[in-house]
Each structure stands twice: as C-alpha cells, then as structure tokens.
Design a protein around this motif. Structure first.
Motif, PDB file in Angstrom:
ATOM      1  N   PHE A  41       0.865  -1.169   0.000  1.00  0.00           N
ATOM      2  CA  PHE A  41       0.000   0.000   0.000  1.00  0.00           C
ATOM      3  C   PHE A  41       0.906   1.225   0.000  1.00  0.00           C
ATOM      4  O   PHE A  41       2.083   1.153   0.346  1.00  0.00           O
ATOM      5  CB  PHE A  41      -0.901  -0.007   1.235  1.00  0.00           C
ATOM      6  N   ASP A  42       0.359   2.342  -0.381  1.00  0.00           N
ATOM      7  CA  ASP A  42       1.124   3.586  -0.460  1.00  0.00           C
ATOM      8  C   ASP A  42       1.082   4.267   0.899  1.00  0.00           C
ATOM      9  O   ASP A  42       0.205   5.087   1.164  1.00  0.00           O
ATOM     10  CB  ASP A  42       0.535   4.478  -1.549  1.00  0.00           C
ATOM     11  N   PRO A  80      -2.245  -2.116  11.867  1.00  0.00           N
ATOM     12  CA  PRO A  80      -1.365  -0.943  11.851  1.00  0.00           C
ATOM     13  C   PRO A  80       0.117  -1.281  11.873  1.00  0.00           C
ATOM     14  O   PRO A  80       0.943  -0.497  11.389  1.00  0.00           O
ATOM     15  CB  PRO A  80      -1.754  -0.182  13.127  1.00  0.00           C
ATOM     16  N   SER A  81       0.482  -2.447  12.411  1.00  0.00           N
ATOM     17  CA  SER A  81       1.895  -2.812  12.495  1.00  0.00           C
ATOM     18  C   SER A  81       2.492  -3.154  11.134  1.00  0.00           C
ATOM     19  O   SER A  81       3.690  -3.408  11.031  1.00  0.00           O
ATOM     20  CB  SER A  81       2.092  -3.980  13.472  1.00  0.00           C
ATOM     21  N   LEU A  82       1.646  -3.128  10.073  1.00  0.00           N
ATOM     22  CA  LEU A  82       2.180  -3.257   8.724  1.00  0.00           C
ATOM     23  C   LEU A  82       2.898  -1.981   8.287  1.00  0.00           C
ATOM     24  O   LEU A  82       3.691  -1.997   7.347  1.00  0.00           O
ATOM     25  CB  LEU A  82       1.056  -3.580   7.718  1.00  0.00           C
ATOM     26  N   LEU A  83       2.604  -0.864   8.959  1.00  0.00           N
ATOM     27  CA  LEU A  83       3.318   0.374   8.677  1.00  0.00           C
ATOM     28  C   LEU A  83       4.800   0.206   8.989  1.00  0.00           C
ATOM     29  O   LEU A  83       5.174  -0.550   9.892  1.00  0.00           O
ATOM     30  CB  LEU A  83       2.770   1.514   9.529  1.00  0.00           C
ATOM     31  N   GLU A  88       9.308   4.112  10.309  1.00  0.00           N
ATOM     32  CA  GLU A  88       9.526   5.493   9.865  1.00  0.00           C
ATOM     33  C   GLU A  88       8.188   6.208   9.644  1.00  0.00           C
ATOM     34  O   GLU A  88       8.034   7.376  10.017  1.00  0.00           O
ATOM     35  CB  GLU A  88      10.339   5.512   8.569  1.00  0.00           C
ATOM     36  N   ALA A  89       7.234   5.500   9.053  1.00  0.00           N
ATOM     37  CA  ALA A  89       5.912   6.095   8.833  1.00  0.00           C
ATOM     38  C   ALA A  89       5.203   6.339  10.161  1.00  0.00           C
ATOM     39  O   ALA A  89       4.540   7.369  10.349  1.00  0.00           O
ATOM     40  CB  ALA A  89       5.074   5.181   7.949  1.00  0.00           C
ATOM     41  N   MET A  90       5.353   5.396  11.089  1.00  0.00           N
ATOM     42  CA  MET A  90       4.744   5.576  12.408  1.00  0.00           C
ATOM     43  C   MET A  90       5.348   6.779  13.126  1.00  0.00           C
ATOM     44  O   MET A  90       4.636   7.578  13.753  1.00  0.00           O
ATOM     45  CB  MET A  90       4.930   4.308  13.248  1.00  0.00           C
TER      46      MET A  90
END
Length: 410
Positions: free
Chosen positions: A64-65, A99-102, A105-107
C-alpha cells in the motif's frame, strides 16, 4: 419512552453542573475527556470472522502507499483542529486492519505530526494493534522508539489448529515469541484471546488461558467468537461449541482470570491493578474522540450539541477525498436528544462498575428524569443495580446486556 423536557436547569449534586435541555438543543457547561482514534485499513489477510473495516492487500501488489496514506491522515487531523481548540488529547489508539504493517519510519512521522498539532497529554496512552507474525514482531522495538507505549496483540489462540480455523497467519510459536518481545519494549501489553472456537473443548480452552496467563501481561481481552453479518463465517458458518459448552468455557476461564489477579472491569476486558485501557475507558464513559482514517468514526461534544462523524470507508476513496476536497466525511450529524439515553447506556453499562449517576447528565445534557421509567423497569427485572450513586448492571444484567441496553431506546 417520551422525552421529558426540563423546565429549569438540572443541577448535579456532586459536581454542580447546570445542564439545560430544551426542544432544540442540549447545553453542557463542561466537555468530556478527548481521545484520538487513527484507523489503518489494510491487512495481509482478512480473517473470516472479522467485520472491521479491513482490506486485504491484493496478491501481486507490493502493499500500500503508506506515504500517501500518512499524508491523508495528517490532513484529516488538521481539518478537525477547529473543533477541538484548547482541548487536551489524553490517549491515542491506532487500530485496524493491521497498523503494524506500517514501517517504523511512517509511524514516527505520524506521531510527530500528531504531537505538533494537538495538545497531547505528557502521560498519554498511545496504543497500536499488532499481529504476532514474525515480520511484524521484528519491528516492535522501533515502534516503541517512535512513541508507542502500549501494544495490543491479536493472539486469539496459542493452538495451531484453532489459529488455522480462524484464518490467522501466525502460529502458536510465533504468538509466544511476539508476547515475549512486546513485554520487553512496552509499558503495557494487551493480549486478545477468543473462546467458543470451532471444535474447542473445555480442556483446550483452559490450555489457551493457562498459556495466556503465563505471560502475566497487564491487560487481557477475552471475548466470544460471534458470527457477524457480512463475514465469511456468516455465510459459511463453522461448527461451534453449543451454548452450554461456551458458557462452561467462560465460567471456567473467568475463575482462572480472577485467581490470577485480573479484574473484569468491562464485559470483555480484564486488567491487573491500575492497568485498565484508558482509551477504551473513555469510550465506555461516553467521552469524546476524534476519528481519522478510512472508515473512522468520531464523537465530539460542543456546548450546545453532540456530533457523530463517519469517514469514507474504502482507503482509495478516503485518500482521493482528502486530496481533492480536503475532507473525507461521509456523514456528520448531531445526535438527537431522544437518542442520547440509549447511546450513553450502550457504552456505560458495559463497565462492571458502571459510572457515577451524575455522569449521565454531565455527558448527555439531559436530566436523569428522562430515563426514570427505564431505570425502574430495569431495576425491577434485576438487570440494574439499586446503587444510590452508580449506574451499573447486575451480574444478570451483564449476562443479558443487550436486553438491558435496549430498555433505554426511545
């Protein structure tokens, strides 16, 4: 139940709140605590029992983006700022989906953006849901460094046969490893555990609970597998234990939880001393929360109204709406005064200790007199406790909670 309009302000005996209701609006002299919910809508695989807003990552796609989605989330939060000026955010819950697929760095980017835009309490509870797959477990330390201080692991079972039946992508060994790693890095850890699983026996359920209790995590969620509409299991139901078998599993494991020092403070939530989930307590006490992200719901109180919001559900539609219109609201409406008693009771009666009786007027802007008839009826049926200063369900009321809550419908 007719709506009774107060002829003069109702004055709370405990907090001296003046709350007025007329035919057009409610009036609140104090606003409830405020939280932030952030929804992440993607999963590696959609579980057959899940009815949350989750979208499986399609095969052949890299994922995903996340940069685009994080940008949309930040812009979404900014649109809500005028509605909460001067209010402090006490907790953040990042749910899903997974959410842990993020990336970490994004988190980090997301949480930095939140801190820069809202008045976040110094001791704010910041929870992230995670699955115990090996790839996600490896990132837990980085999530903690980004600012997550509480993690909720979707264990469901430690037994491979049950995990396979539930469509989970982890196994029992990975589950135990994830718990051990989480306990090293987070101030608080919650484990989700299901019961009433396909072909589950009393002995098997005890083995799952024994494995869960061995980790001594501060918090546990223990809930019954239900066949929700619009899920795979609803269309192709598995063979589940009988109602009597499910009741026996619940009673057995409730005793195990109690003996291990866990207090049942909500229908499906158990915690060690002072370890209840602050974010969920705010929901159940009819507090306020901003909801951002695909399909997120929000509830915001104002001096003269209480509003609910719903965002675009599909991630692509949500991101396009944020990019083109700067707003992804599908619906934003004021809660009618006649609906507030049921909405309040739908949440607060889930708490085993209930809430102080004056909380009804403080959080709804209505006089307690509007629900007197329902209170009397519920008490007469032994579903509601006769406590003079608390609104709380009896043990019987918790067992038949849906029946109790429906008694407060308009």
């Amino acid at each position: 139940m007719p709506l009774v309009i107060a002829a003069k302000p109702y004055v709370s005996s405990l907090h001296n709140f003046n709350i007025v209701l007329n035919s057009h609006q409610v009036s609140l002299t104090a606003l409830p605590p405020l939280a932030l919910y952030i929804h992440f809508p993607w999963c590696e695989k959609t579980c057959p029992y899940c009815d949350f807003n989750s979208h499986q990552i399609k095969k052949g796609q890299s994922g995903f983006d996340e940069k685009r989605y994080i940008k949309a989330l930040i812009k979404d939060l900014e649109t809500e700022l005028p509605n909460i000026w001067g209010r402090q955010v006490h907790s953040i819950f990042i749910g899903g989906g997974t959410p842990s697929l993020l990336s970490s760095e994004a988190m980090d980017e997301l949480l930095c953006a939140v801190r820069a835009r809202v008045n976040l309490a110094p001791d704010a509870e910041i929870t992230m849901e995670a699955n115990p797959s090996s790839a996600e477990t490896e990132k837990l330390a980085a999530f903690a460094k980004a600012g997550i201080n509480r993690v909720s692991l979707g264990i469901q079972s430690f037994q491979d046969e049950h995990l396979k039946a539930l469509g989970r992508i982890h196994n029992g060994v990975e589950a135990k490893y994830a718990v051990a790693i989480a306990l090293k890095h987070f101030k608080s850890v919650n484990l989700d555990l299901m019961y009433g699983l396909p072909k589950q026996t009393l002995e098997g359920a005890k083995a799952d609970m024994d494995a869960t209790l061995s980790f001594k995590t501060p918090h546990l969620s223990f809930y019954n597998l239900t066949l929700e509409p619009n899920t795979y299991f609803a269309n192709f139901p598995p063979q589940l234990p009988s109602d009597d078998e499910v009741d026996a599993i619940f009673e057995q494991n409730l005793a195990l939880l109690s003996a291990a020092g866990y207090q049942r403070y909500e229908v499906s939530a158990y915690a060690q001393k002072n370890q209840a989930c602050k974010h969920n307590l705010n929901y159940w006490r009819f507090g306020d929360y901003i909801g951002i992200g695909a399909g997120a719901h929000g509830k915001i109180s104002y001096p003269n109204k209480i509003t609910r919001q719903v965002r675009e559900r599909h991630p692509e539609s949500y991101m396009q709406a944020m990019e083109s219109k700067g707003n992804a609201l599908m619906e934003s409406k004021d809660i009618a005064a006649k609906d507030l008693p049921f909405e309040f009771m739908l949440n607060t009666l889930r708490l085993t200790d209930g809430v102080a009786i004056n909380t009804f007027s403080e959080r709804t802007g209505l006089s307690l007199s509007v629900i007197n008839k329902s209170l009397t009826e519920a008490s007469g049926k032994k579903l509601l406790d006769n406590h003079p200063s608390q609104l709380k369900a009896t043990a019987l009321g918790l067992r038949y909670l849906n029946n109790l809550q429906e008694m407060f419908l308009d």
